[in-house]
Design a protein around this motif. Structure first.
Motif, PDB file in Angstrom:
ATOM      1  N   ALA A  51       0.685   1.969  -9.902  1.00  0.00           N
ATOM      2  CA  ALA A  51       1.195   0.688  -9.418  1.00  0.00           C
ATOM      3  C   ALA A  51       2.587   0.847  -8.830  1.00  0.00           C
ATOM      4  N   ILE A  52       3.405   1.674  -9.456  1.00  0.00           N
ATOM      5  CA  ILE A  52       4.769   1.865  -8.951  1.00  0.00           C
ATOM      6  C   ILE A  52       4.763   2.635  -7.629  1.00  0.00           C
ATOM      7  N   PHE A  53       3.968   3.702  -7.546  1.00  0.00           N
ATOM      8  CA  PHE A  53       4.005   4.547  -6.355  1.00  0.00           C
ATOM      9  C   PHE A  53       3.047   4.108  -5.250  1.00  0.00           C
ATOM     10  N   LEU A  54       1.854   3.619  -5.601  1.00  0.00           N
ATOM     11  CA  LEU A  54       0.860   3.230  -4.599  1.00  0.00           C
ATOM     12  C   LEU A  54       0.436   1.774  -4.774  1.00  0.00           C
ATOM     13  N   GLY A  55       1.309   0.964  -5.331  1.00  0.00           N
ATOM     14  CA  GLY A  55       0.969  -0.423  -5.636  1.00  0.00           C
ATOM     15  C   GLY A  55       0.593  -1.242  -4.427  1.00  0.00           C
ATOM     16  N   GLY A  56       1.191  -0.967  -3.288  1.00  0.00           N
ATOM     17  CA  GLY A  56       0.878  -1.709  -2.084  1.00  0.00           C
ATOM     18  C   GLY A  56      -0.546  -1.515  -1.624  1.00  0.00           C
ATOM     19  N   LEU A  57      -1.170  -0.432  -2.014  1.00  0.00           N
ATOM     20  CA  LEU A  57      -2.560  -0.166  -1.631  1.00  0.00           C
ATOM     21  C   LEU A  57      -3.555  -0.694  -2.672  1.00  0.00           C
ATOM     22  N   GLY A  58      -3.074  -1.163  -3.807  1.00  0.00           N
ATOM     23  CA  GLY A  58      -3.941  -1.748  -4.828  1.00  0.00           C
ATOM     24  C   GLY A  58      -4.700  -0.738  -5.660  1.00  0.00           C
ATOM     25  N   VAL A  59      -4.267   0.510  -5.659  1.00  0.00           N
ATOM     26  CA  VAL A  59      -4.982   1.554  -6.394  1.00  0.00           C
ATOM     27  C   VAL A  59      -5.033   1.238  -7.885  1.00  0.00           C
ATOM     28  N   HIS A  60      -3.960   0.699  -8.434  1.00  0.00           N
ATOM     29  CA  HIS A  60      -3.925   0.398  -9.869  1.00  0.00           C
ATOM     30  C   HIS A  60      -4.942  -0.681 -10.230  1.00  0.00           C
ATOM     31  N   LYS A  61      -5.222  -1.581  -9.304  1.00  0.00           N
ATOM     32  CA  LYS A  61      -6.237  -2.620  -9.560  1.00  0.00           C
ATOM     33  C   LYS A  61      -7.625  -1.998  -9.648  1.00  0.00           C
ATOM     34  N   PHE A  62      -7.902  -1.036  -8.776  1.00  0.00           N
ATOM     35  CA  PHE A  62      -9.199  -0.366  -8.820  1.00  0.00           C
ATOM     36  C   PHE A  62      -9.360   0.422 -10.119  1.00  0.00           C
ATOM     37  N   ILE A  63      -8.289   1.047 -10.600  1.00  0.00           N
ATOM     38  CA  ILE A  63      -8.335   1.815 -11.849  1.00  0.00           C
ATOM     39  C   ILE A  63      -8.689   0.899 -13.021  1.00  0.00           C
ATOM     40  N   LEU A  64      -8.146  -0.317 -13.010  1.00  0.00           N
ATOM     41  CA  LEU A  64      -8.396  -1.257 -14.099  1.00  0.00           C
ATOM     42  C   LEU A  64      -9.711  -2.020 -13.931  1.00  0.00           C
ATOM     43  N   GLY A  65     -10.391  -1.827 -12.799  1.00  0.00           N
ATOM     44  CA  GLY A  65     -11.685  -2.470 -12.592  1.00  0.00           C
ATOM     45  C   GLY A  65     -11.611  -3.811 -11.874  1.00  0.00           C
ATOM     46  N   TYR A  66     -10.474  -4.123 -11.272  1.00  0.00           N
ATOM     47  CA  TYR A  66     -10.313  -5.373 -10.526  1.00  0.00           C
ATOM     48  C   TYR A  66     -10.525  -5.091  -9.038  1.00  0.00           C
ATOM     49  N   GLN A  67     -11.790  -5.004  -8.629  1.00  0.00           N
ATOM     50  CA  GLN A  67     -12.091  -4.653  -7.251  1.00  0.00           C
ATOM     51  C   GLN A  67     -11.603  -5.716  -6.267  1.00  0.00           C
ATOM     52  N   LYS A  68     -11.858  -6.988  -6.566  1.00  0.00           N
ATOM     53  CA  LYS A  68     -11.475  -8.054  -5.644  1.00  0.00           C
ATOM     54  C   LYS A  68      -9.962  -8.049  -5.404  1.00  0.00           C
ATOM     55  N   GLU A  69      -9.177  -7.948  -6.461  1.00  0.00           N
ATOM     56  CA  GLU A  69      -7.732  -7.945  -6.336  1.00  0.00           C
ATOM     57  C   GLU A  69      -7.233  -6.694  -5.623  1.00  0.00           C
ATOM     58  N   GLY A  70      -7.902  -5.566  -5.878  1.00  0.00           N
ATOM     59  CA  GLY A  70      -7.546  -4.324  -5.190  1.00  0.00           C
ATOM     60  C   GLY A  70      -7.769  -4.430  -3.694  1.00  0.00           C
ATOM     61  N   PHE A  71      -8.902  -5.023  -3.305  1.00  0.00           N
ATOM     62  CA  PHE A  71      -9.170  -5.192  -1.879  1.00  0.00           C
ATOM     63  C   PHE A  71      -8.211  -6.194  -1.251  1.00  0.00           C
ATOM     64  N   ILE A  72      -7.779  -7.191  -2.009  1.00  0.00           N
ATOM     65  CA  ILE A  72      -6.796  -8.149  -1.476  1.00  0.00           C
ATOM     66  C   ILE A  72      -5.493  -7.424  -1.157  1.00  0.00           C
ATOM     67  N   LEU A  73      -4.981  -6.637  -2.110  1.00  0.00           N
ATOM     68  CA  LEU A  73      -3.734  -5.900  -1.858  1.00  0.00           C
ATOM     69  C   LEU A  73      -3.901  -4.903  -0.714  1.00  0.00           C
ATOM     70  N   LEU A  74      -5.016  -4.206  -0.692  1.00  0.00           N
ATOM     71  CA  LEU A  74      -5.263  -3.241   0.370  1.00  0.00           C
ATOM     72  C   LEU A  74      -5.355  -3.936   1.722  1.00  0.00           C
ATOM     73  N   GLY A  75      -6.059  -5.059   1.770  1.00  0.00           N
ATOM     74  CA  GLY A  75      -6.201  -5.802   3.025  1.00  0.00           C
ATOM     75  C   GLY A  75      -4.878  -6.343   3.529  1.00  0.00           C
ATOM     76  N   VAL A  76      -4.055  -6.897   2.620  1.00  0.00           N
ATOM     77  CA  VAL A  76      -2.742  -7.410   3.024  1.00  0.00           C
ATOM     78  C   VAL A  76      -1.874  -6.267   3.544  1.00  0.00           C
ATOM     79  N   SER A  77      -1.928  -5.112   2.884  1.00  0.00           N
ATOM     80  CA  SER A  77      -1.129  -3.968   3.332  1.00  0.00           C
ATOM     81  C   SER A  77      -1.563  -3.498   4.711  1.00  0.00           C
ATOM     82  N   VAL A  78      -2.865  -3.336   4.899  1.00  0.00           N
ATOM     83  CA  VAL A  78      -3.365  -2.863   6.194  1.00  0.00           C
ATOM     84  C   VAL A  78      -3.035  -3.876   7.285  1.00  0.00           C
ATOM     85  N   ALA A  79      -3.267  -5.157   7.009  1.00  0.00           N
ATOM     86  CA  ALA A  79      -2.961  -6.189   8.005  1.00  0.00           C
ATOM     87  C   ALA A  79      -1.469  -6.209   8.334  1.00  0.00           C
TER      88      ALA A  79
END
Length: 148
Positions: A72-100
Motif C-alpha cells: 500500500a505504501i509503495f504501490l498503493g496508487g495501483l491498488g495492489v494492496h486491495k487485490f492482496i486483501l481480496g477487494y477486487q472492486k476497490e483494487g480496480f477502482i484505484l487502478l482505474g483512477v490511476s490509469v485515467a
C-alpha cells in the motif's frame, strides 16, 4: 582414369555413409540430452511450485498485514494492496483512477488527480501497519472493511 573415379566415388559414398551414421548418433544423443533436461526442469518446477505453495499458504493475518501495508505504501496508487486483501472492486477502482489520471495528465487535467490514489495507498499502508495483528485480521479480513 575410370578406376580412379570409381575409387573416389566409393570413398565419397563411404564418407557420406559415415557422416549419415554420425548425424544419426548425434541426433539420438541430443534427443536423450533434451529428455534428461526436460525431466530435470519438470522436477525443479515441481519443487519450486511446492515451495511457493508452502510459502504463500501461511499468508495469514500477520503476513498479509505486513505485505498489504508495504504494498500500500509503495504501490498503493495501483491498488495492489486491495487485490492482496481480496477487494477486487476497490483494487480496480484505484487502478482505474490511476490509469485515467496518468492518461489525462497528458492534457494537463490529470495532474490534479495523479497524486490522489498514491495518498490513499500511503494512508491505508500506515493504518495497516499500525494496527495490531488481531485488529487487522478482524477489521480487514473478517469484517471486510474495504476503505480506511
Amino acid at each position: 582414369m575410370s578406376d580412379e573415379n570409381k575409387d573416389l566415388g566409393d570413398k565419397a559414398e563411404d564418407a557420406f555413409d559415415n557422416a549419415k551414421e554420425s548425424a544419426k548418433e548425434f541426433s539420438e544423443d541430443a534427443k536423450e540430452s533434451a529428455k534428461d533436461f526436460s525431466e530435470g526442469a519438470k522436477k525443479t518446477a515441481n519443487e519450486f511450485s511446492a515451495g511457493a505453495k508452502e510459502a504463500f499458504s501461511g499468508a495469514g493475518g500477520d503476513n498479509k498485514k505486513v505485505l498489504a501495508g508495504i504494498l500500500a505504501i509503495f504501490l498503493g496508487g495501483l491498488g495492489v494492496h486491495k487485490f492482496i486483501l481480496g477487494y477486487q472492486k476497490e483494487g480496480f477502482i484505484l487502478l482505474g483512477v490511476s490509469v485515467a489520471a496518468w492518461i489525462l495528465s497528458c492534457v494537463g487535467v490529470g495532474l490534479l488527480f495523479v497524486w490522489i490514489p498514491g495518498v490513499i495507498g500511503l494512508i491505508e499502508g500506515i493504518m495497516y501497519l499500525t494496527k495490531s495483528d488481531e485488529e487487522f485480521y478482524n477489521t480487514y479480513q473478517v469484517g471486510r472493511k474495504p476503505w480506511f
